[in-house]
Design an enzyme around this catalytic site. Sequence first.
Site, mmCIF file in Angstrom:
data_model
loop_
_atom_site.group_PDB
_atom_site.id
_atom_site.type_symbol
_atom_site.label_atom_id
_atom_site.label_comp_id
_atom_site.label_asym_id
_atom_site.label_seq_id
_atom_site.Cartn_x
_atom_site.Cartn_y
_atom_site.Cartn_z
ATOM 1 N N HIS A 56 -11.093 2.110 -0.194
ATOM 2 C CA HIS A 56 -9.754 1.694 -0.617
ATOM 3 C C HIS A 56 -8.922 1.302 0.609
ATOM 4 O O HIS A 56 -9.172 1.785 1.729
ATOM 5 C CB HIS A 56 -9.070 2.832 -1.374
ATOM 6 C CG HIS A 56 -9.548 2.997 -2.791
ATOM 7 N ND1 HIS A 56 -8.912 3.799 -3.703
ATOM 8 C CD2 HIS A 56 -10.600 2.442 -3.443
ATOM 9 C CE1 HIS A 56 -9.564 3.744 -4.861
ATOM 10 N NE2 HIS A 56 -10.589 2.929 -4.727
ATOM 11 N N GLU A 58 -5.990 2.200 1.532
ATOM 12 C CA GLU A 58 -5.337 3.323 2.210
ATOM 13 C C GLU A 58 -6.306 4.062 3.130
ATOM 14 O O GLU A 58 -5.930 4.494 4.223
ATOM 15 C CB GLU A 58 -4.795 4.343 1.197
ATOM 16 C CG GLU A 58 -3.780 3.814 0.202
ATOM 17 C CD GLU A 58 -4.441 3.383 -1.098
ATOM 18 O OE1 GLU A 58 -5.468 2.666 -1.060
ATOM 19 O OE2 GLU A 58 -3.925 3.772 -2.159
ATOM 20 N N CYS A 86 -4.460 6.602 -5.473
ATOM 21 C CA CYS A 86 -5.284 7.397 -6.406
ATOM 22 C C CYS A 86 -5.444 8.811 -5.841
ATOM 23 O O CYS A 86 -4.934 9.125 -4.764
ATOM 24 C CB CYS A 86 -6.651 6.729 -6.602
ATOM 25 S SG CYS A 86 -7.755 6.907 -5.168
ATOM 26 N N CYS A 89 -7.140 8.861 -2.304
ATOM 27 C CA CYS A 89 -6.274 8.427 -1.203
ATOM 28 C C CYS A 89 -5.135 9.423 -0.987
ATOM 29 O O CYS A 89 -4.785 9.727 0.157
ATOM 30 C CB CYS A 89 -5.750 7.027 -1.481
ATOM 31 S SG CYS A 89 -7.089 5.800 -1.483
#
Lengths: 149, 149
Positions: A56, A58, A86, A89
Amino acid sequence: MIEPFDDTYFMKKALQEAEIAFEKGEIPVGAVIVIDNRIIARGHNLTETLTDVTAHAEMQAITAAANFLGGKYLKGCTLFVTLEPCQMCAGALYWSQIDKIVFGARDKDRGCINLKTKLHPKTKIEGGILEDEASALLKRFFIVKRNLN
Amino acid sequence: MIEPFDDTYFMKKALQEAEIAFEKGEIPVGAVIVIDNRIIARGHNLTETLTDVTAHAEMQAITAAANFLGGKYLKGCTLFVTLEPCQMCAGALYWSQIDKIVFGARDKDRGCINLKTKLHPKTKIEGGILEDEASALLKRFFIVKRNLN
């Protein structure tokens, strides 16, 4: 004094990262990490390109920021991300002890707020910055994807 | 027929990874990912070595397993990890849609069970396999660390 470096400025930079993800056929989410009005890390979603659910925006930005700072704690830093983080993260952000998380669009089903992911007590979280732009980019991605299938 | 490949066998393999972490001065947590009684990925905590809060044993094993399988979903796989996964790792496991998580020691403060991290509906979770061995290794690490400071 006029301050050009505000939340909108940095969220636009995160949106630029999201657009790069879009062009790569990735769900368009982008992130930047800022300290003292300076961007020290960027990331965009690369889960398809890297065949890796952990890739992801992040996560990559957290790793890059720690690398830049030479320390694993992101004290004094703010993460700008186009979509609400999410659980994974937000869990990584918990460990990072980051000062602040600023996100664009809400993710009511898979975002950390409704799923009640624990953040570090020092971490502030704020949403809705350029929310319409972030949502529009995500919607456009899923329309294009549906039409291709 | 005698089945040598049981949960204890694979948890011992995860404990071997945890011991490697210990020797590197890392909090000793280790993980392996198994499909059809075959280990396809290993990982141990490297947060200090890599100066990266995301470098938990499970995260590295998830990335390695997806790389081995050539696909980001870990269907048919079981993760064996010596310590109950944190929010970040459980969040990554959610995205991976892994079949099963088997952990050793409980982590009541920072583990995914008490923090109620959402797992994929397909994912089963089970704890307590070689719990005493995993806990003893962690305790020994913190005693050694305290004496060094």
